[in-house]
Design a protein around this motif. Structure first.
Motif, PDB file in Angstrom:
ATOM      1  N   TYR A 111      16.826  15.905 -20.513  1.00 59.92           N
ATOM      2  CA  TYR A 111      15.474  16.208 -20.054  1.00 59.92           C
ATOM      3  C   TYR A 111      15.085  17.683 -20.155  1.00 59.92           C
ATOM      4  O   TYR A 111      13.912  18.022 -20.023  1.00 59.92           O
ATOM      5  N   GLY A 112      16.064  18.557 -20.358  1.00 58.22           N
ATOM      6  CA  GLY A 112      15.782  19.981 -20.263  1.00 58.22           C
ATOM      7  C   GLY A 112      15.245  20.603 -21.533  1.00 58.22           C
ATOM      8  O   GLY A 112      15.614  20.227 -22.640  1.00 58.22           O
ATOM      9  N   ASP A 113      14.318  21.550 -21.358  1.00 60.11           N
ATOM     10  CA  ASP A 113      13.922  22.440 -22.434  1.00 60.11           C
ATOM     11  C   ASP A 113      14.481  23.821 -22.088  1.00 60.11           C
ATOM     12  O   ASP A 113      15.105  24.014 -21.037  1.00 60.11           O
ATOM     13  N   ASN A 114      14.292  24.791 -22.962  1.00 60.74           N
ATOM     14  CA  ASN A 114      14.886  26.105 -22.728  1.00 60.74           C
ATOM     15  C   ASN A 114      14.397  26.750 -21.435  1.00 60.74           C
ATOM     16  O   ASN A 114      15.155  27.431 -20.734  1.00 60.74           O
ATOM     17  N   GLY A 158      10.119  10.197 -19.642  1.00 57.36           N
ATOM     18  CA  GLY A 158       9.802  11.577 -19.965  1.00 57.36           C
ATOM     19  C   GLY A 158      10.531  12.531 -19.037  1.00 57.36           C
ATOM     20  O   GLY A 158      11.386  12.145 -18.232  1.00 57.36           O
ATOM     21  N   SER A 159      10.178  13.792 -19.117  1.00 59.23           N
ATOM     22  CA  SER A 159      10.904  14.827 -18.379  1.00 59.23           C
ATOM     23  C   SER A 159      10.115  15.414 -17.217  1.00 59.23           C
ATOM     24  O   SER A 159      10.601  16.309 -16.528  1.00 59.23           O
ATOM     25  N   GLU A 160       8.900  14.897 -16.957  1.00 61.64           N
ATOM     26  CA  GLU A 160       8.040  15.518 -15.946  1.00 61.64           C
ATOM     27  C   GLU A 160       8.677  15.489 -14.559  1.00 61.64           C
ATOM     28  O   GLU A 160       8.669  16.495 -13.838  1.00 61.64           O
ATOM     29  N   VAL A 161       9.234  14.346 -14.154  1.00 60.49           N
ATOM     30  CA  VAL A 161       9.832  14.238 -12.829  1.00 60.49           C
ATOM     31  C   VAL A 161      11.064  15.140 -12.728  1.00 60.49           C
ATOM     32  O   VAL A 161      11.269  15.824 -11.715  1.00 60.49           O
ATOM     33  N   TRP A 162      11.874  15.157 -13.773  1.00 60.74           N
ATOM     34  CA  TRP A 162      13.070  16.009 -13.778  1.00 60.74           C
ATOM     35  C   TRP A 162      12.677  17.476 -13.671  1.00 60.74           C
ATOM     36  O   TRP A 162      13.300  18.243 -12.925  1.00 60.74           O
ATOM     37  N   HIS A 163      11.637  17.881 -14.375  1.00 56.80           N
ATOM     38  CA  HIS A 163      11.162  19.265 -14.284  1.00 56.80           C
ATOM     39  C   HIS A 163      10.721  19.594 -12.857  1.00 56.80           C
ATOM     40  O   HIS A 163      10.975  20.696 -12.352  1.00 56.80           O
ATOM     41  N   ALA A 164      10.052  18.645 -12.206  1.00 59.18           N
ATOM     42  CA  ALA A 164       9.635  18.867 -10.816  1.00 59.18           C
ATOM     43  C   ALA A 164      10.855  19.026  -9.913  1.00 59.18           C
ATOM     44  O   ALA A 164      10.863  19.867  -8.997  1.00 59.18           O
ATOM     45  N   GLY A 167       0.786  -1.228   0.000  1.00 59.24           N
ATOM     46  CA  GLY A 167       0.000   0.000   0.000  1.00 59.24           C
ATOM     47  C   GLY A 167       0.816   1.274   0.000  1.00 59.24           C
ATOM     48  O   GLY A 167       0.318   2.339   0.396  1.00 59.24           O
ATOM     49  N   ILE A 168       2.086   1.187  -0.457  1.00 62.41           N
ATOM     50  CA  ILE A 168       2.935   2.393  -0.526  1.00 62.41           C
ATOM     51  C   ILE A 168       3.446   2.553  -1.959  1.00 62.41           C
ATOM     52  O   ILE A 168       4.656   2.516  -2.224  1.00 62.41           O
ATOM     53  N   PRO A 169       2.555   2.740  -2.935  1.00 65.68           N
ATOM     54  CA  PRO A 169       3.016   2.878  -4.318  1.00 65.68           C
ATOM     55  C   PRO A 169       3.807   4.155  -4.559  1.00 65.68           C
ATOM     56  O   PRO A 169       4.596   4.236  -5.504  1.00 65.68           O
ATOM     57  N   GLN A 170       3.605   5.174  -3.691  1.00 67.94           N
ATOM     58  CA  GLN A 170       4.301   6.445  -3.882  1.00 67.94           C
ATOM     59  C   GLN A 170       5.803   6.332  -3.619  1.00 67.94           C
ATOM     60  O   GLN A 170       6.569   7.253  -3.938  1.00 67.94           O
ATOM     61  N   ALA A 171       6.239   5.214  -3.036  1.00 64.27           N
ATOM     62  CA  ALA A 171       7.679   5.026  -2.812  1.00 64.27           C
ATOM     63  C   ALA A 171       8.443   5.043  -4.127  1.00 64.27           C
ATOM     64  O   ALA A 171       9.556   5.575  -4.211  1.00 64.27           O
ATOM     65  N   ARG A 172       7.847   4.479  -5.166  1.00 66.49           N
ATOM     66  CA  ARG A 172       8.508   4.469  -6.478  1.00 66.49           C
ATOM     67  C   ARG A 172       8.653   5.901  -7.010  1.00 66.49           C
ATOM     68  O   ARG A 172       9.724   6.288  -7.503  1.00 66.49           O
ATOM     69  N   ALA A 173       7.602   6.704  -6.888  1.00 72.55           N
ATOM     70  CA  ALA A 173       7.664   8.095  -7.356  1.00 72.55           C
ATOM     71  C   ALA A 173       8.702   8.889  -6.574  1.00 72.55           C
ATOM     72  O   ALA A 173       9.432   9.716  -7.138  1.00 72.55           O
ATOM     73  N   LEU A 174       8.780   8.630  -5.266  1.00 74.21           N
ATOM     74  CA  LEU A 174       9.763   9.339  -4.444  1.00 74.21           C
ATOM     75  C   LEU A 174      11.184   8.982  -4.867  1.00 74.21           C
ATOM     76  O   LEU A 174      12.051   9.862  -4.982  1.00 74.21           O
ATOM     77  N   LEU A 175      11.440   7.699  -5.112  1.00 81.38           N
ATOM     78  CA  LEU A 175      12.782   7.290  -5.512  1.00 81.38           C
ATOM     79  C   LEU A 175      13.157   7.886  -6.866  1.00 81.38           C
ATOM     80  O   LEU A 175      14.307   8.292  -7.072  1.00 81.38           O
ATOM     81  N   ARG A 176      12.213   7.945  -7.785  1.00 86.28           N
ATOM     82  CA  ARG A 176      12.487   8.545  -9.093  1.00 86.28           C
ATOM     83  C   ARG A 176      12.849  10.029  -8.934  1.00 86.28           C
ATOM     84  O   ARG A 176      13.794  10.524  -9.558  1.00 86.28           O
ATOM     85  N   LEU A 177      12.073  10.740  -8.102  1.00 88.86           N
ATOM     86  CA  LEU A 177      12.348  12.159  -7.886  1.00 88.86           C
ATOM     87  C   LEU A 177      13.710  12.347  -7.240  1.00 88.86           C
ATOM     88  O   LEU A 177      14.514  13.194  -7.675  1.00 88.86           O
TER      89      LEU A 177
END
Length: 709
Positions: free
Chosen positions: A428-431, A382-388, A317-327
């Motif tokens: 991952y970067g845009d201007n 994608g670049s969404e996590v890197w942008h965050a 029940g802790i799926p957000q652990a994956r998102a945290l590790l990616r960030l």
């Protein structure tokens, strides 16, 4: 620590020893039943602070080093022999793949050295700012002068020589660990074409102590003058025992050995697997089940073990652990502030990742193994996590002030994460986000320049300019980088090159942004500053006057930039002998800086000091004495050897001598000379100025002080 993952329970004696090693004057009271838990919690709070703020020996690694040292005892003993009685051999370099346990081995050696009474330092070479700061701390601990520390901070060519003079004069034996030196050129003398091979850089042989380096660079040609120790995989028996120690209920020795044949003997993967199986997260916590799970996956073994743990957390029940590790993987592995990891269910994710060994978690920051960082970063989609990650870093920097000393350690910490983001910007970067990183780098470089670490500031600016080239040379963020780079060049003493950069940036800003844009006004101000440094006072005055007119019109009278230009205009006027004209300008600036900033702001004290000097120059010696004494009272927060304190004392002695109180003046001059000689060095211009003033006073002559803006 780069080669450590899982914490293991410590005995009471081990925790107590670590508390004392971390500098605890006393251990909190506790009862027998809850003592270890309470003391471990205290260690979590206090030792993590020592690691992040002090940069010295890293006791946190020892929380779990005993398991990771299995199969390394012979190597540790060989290193211990070298460290206990150095015989002038070259540095010891521990090389091996990421996850082999190099840093753990170095940490265990450091613990031994401390138990012998040796001075121990732990310096990370993972990023320029951290490396520079770590070496500066070594020099400080050895009693080095301000000049010595500035030489290292500014990246001067004589920095290694200064450090090694102090190391060889040390009264006690020492151990210097340089961790994460994956790029050996970091350890070379500035601009040396031979790298570390010429023996003139940071790595040298000594009979007073031993340098130990950890590196992923295994090519022996890069370490010709070093003693090379290869830290490889564990044998089957040791590897199987590691698994059984971490997960004693997961199976017998045969089953553990079968899993080792699949996992290999890399300590990192063994610890990830064993910790997961012993964590209570695994739905089927057996060696055999884990073996089957590995067989259904692809990728590197570290990636497969990490993903099994993340799947287990999701099942709990802790799926957000994956998102945290990616960030977290977007940043540098060490000391990632948790405030930059803003996700839903953060604490639950932190606890889960800590429990399965994927992160080490402190009170306000987390650390990943570099291999785990690389593995998780490869799974970014994608670049969404890197942008965050960029947005969170920029937000953290916006909370800091470049001219406040209490913020400088935080700037240094965040600079390593800035470099990590720059390294992946091309992918991952845009201007938009490149511009954010360029501006963030300019902000950090500005803080470094104010703190005296212009060498690190210059390296940061050059790195960012290379990664952000796609923005074009006329982009405002690129120009801000070049503006800060020019400052670092000027601090290095190359005023001609600095002036050329400033003039080029000014020309582009005038053409692209206009004459009254805040960035253009800053360039115009620096043109006056460079002219003043080159002694062109009349030119500096005219440039300041022109800049001030537009600052007042477009920035307002209370802008920090406006106040700075007003202060330096007054000084340019005073240096041309027009004291009566400069004094009321300084008085107005002082009044406004007190109102806008504070009585104790560095800029406010700078103007108050200028007024004390002006008062003395006008021959009002008693009034000047009062001002200098007031200034000393306001600067009580500074160290007694701080350059500003010593300058104030020097000029106070001047006013006393002019009042005929030569015995008092001589006493103060002697104090200043002793402190400047000790902290700056005998040949520093400030030391020579005080020595000259003292010698002249003894011959009945008074030397007037030349104050600097």
């Amino acid at each position: 620590m780069s080669d450590n993952e899982q914490r293991i329970p410590l005995t009471f004696a081990e925790v107590y020893r670590l508390a004392r090693a971390a500098g605890a004057e006393m251990v909190p009271p506790f009862d027998l039943k809850h003592g270890l838990d309470e003391l471990s919690a205290w260690i979590d709070r206090e030792v993590d602070i020592v690691e992040e703020a002090d940069g010295g020996f890293s006791p946190a690694a020892l929380r779990h080093s005993q398991l990771e040292l299995r199969g390394r005892r012979d190597l540790l003993e060989e290193l211990a022999t070298l460290a206990r009685r150095p015989a002038g051999e070259g540095p010891a370099v521990l090389v091996g793949t990421g996850g082999a346990g190099k840093s753990t081995l170095a940490a265990a050696l450091a613990e031994r050295a401390r138990s012998w009474g040796q001075q121990v330092w732990w310096v990370s070479a993972a990023d320029p700012a951290g490396f520079s700061a770590g070496l500066t701390r070594v020099i400080r601990d050895l009693g080095g002068s301000t000049t010595d520390m500035e030489s290292v901070a500014n990246g001067a060519a004589d920095g290694p020589d200064r450090l090694w003079r102090l190391l060889e004069r040390s009264s006690s034996r020492w151990l210097l660990v340089i961790d994460d030196a994956d790029d050996p050129w970091t350890l070379a003398e500035a601009d040396s074409p031979a790298g570390i091979q010429d023996g003139t850089g940071w790595l040298r042989a000594s009979k007073r102590g031993l340098v130990v380096v950890t590196s992923r660079e295994t090519d022996p040609r890069m370490w010709v003058k070093a003693r090379l120790f290869v830290v490889g995989h564990l044998g089957t028996a040791d590897a199987a025992q590691v698994l059984r120690d971490l997960a004693p209920q997961a199976g017998d020795d045969t089953e553990a050995r079968n899993l080792v044949r699949r996992l290999g003997g890399l300590p990192l993967t063994l610890h990830l697997a064993g910790t997961y199986l012993g964590s209570g997260v695994a739905p089927s916590p057996s060696f055999a089940a884990y073996d089957r799970a590995l067989g259904s996956r692809t990728g590197t073994m570290v990636a497969r073990t990490a993903e099994i743990a993340l799947d287990g957390l999701a099942h709990q029940g802790i799926p957000q652990a994956r998102a945290l590790l990616r960030l977290a993987s977007c940043y540098a592995p060490t000391s990632i502030p948790t405030r930059m990891l803003s996700i839903s269910g953060l604490q639950e994710a932190l606890d889960g990742l800590t429990g399965v060994g994927l992160i080490q978690s402190g009170s306000a920051a987390i650390t990943l193994h570099p291999v785990v960082t690389d593995t998780s970063r490869a799974h970014l989609e994608g670049s969404e996590v890197w942008h965050a990650a960029v947005a969170h870093l920029v937000g953290a920097l916006q909370e800091l002030s470049y001219d406040q000393p209490e913020c400088w350690p935080e700037y240094r910490l965040l600079s390593q994460h800035l470099l990590a983001l720059l390294d992946t910007a091309a992918e991952y970067g845009d201007n938009k986000h490149l511009a954010l990183l360029a501006d963030a780098t300019a902000s950090v470089a500005r803080a470094f320049n104010h703190s005296g670490e212009s060498g690190a500031a210059g390296r940061l600016c050059r790195t960012a300019l290379a990664h952000c080239a796609a923005l074009g040379e006329e982009h405002p963020a690129v120009l801000r980088l070049r503006h800060q780079l020019a400052w670092t060049v000027a601090n290095r003493g190359d005023l001609t090159q600095a002036e050329a950069i400033y003039q080029d940036v000014l020309g582009i800003r005038r053409r692209v942004l206009g004459d009254s844009h805040p960035d253009t006004l800053r360039s115009r101000h620096e043109s006056g500053w460079i002219a003043s440094l080159l002694g062109r006072w009349a030119e500096a005055e005219q440039l300041y006057r022109s800049t001030l007119r537009d600052c007042l019109l477009h920035l307002g009278p209370d802008s920090r930039d406006t106040l700075t230009t007003r202060h330096e205009l007054a000084y340019a006027i005073a240096r041309q002998g027009r004291i009566d004209e400069a004094e009321p300008i300084f008085e107005e600036v002082l009044r406004d800086r007190r109102r806008v900033l504070s009585d104790l702001a560095p800029q406010t004290l700078q103007t108050q000091h200028a007024l004390a000097w002006i008062t003395a120059r006008k021959g009002r010696w008693a009034a000047a004495e009062v001002r200098y004494r007031q200034l000393l009272g306001l600067r009580q927060v500074l160290d007694a050897d701080h350059p500003h304190t010593l300058l104030t004392l020097h000029e106070l002695a001047w006013t006393l001598a002019r009042q005929g109180r030569r015995a008092e003046a001589e006493t103060i001059y002697r104090q200043v000379l002793e402190r400047r000689d000790r902290t700056l060095g005998a040949d520093h211009p400030d030391t020579e100025t005080t020595r000259w003033a003292l010698d002249e006073l003894r011959h009945g002559r008074v030397v007037d002080a030349v104050h600097f803006a």
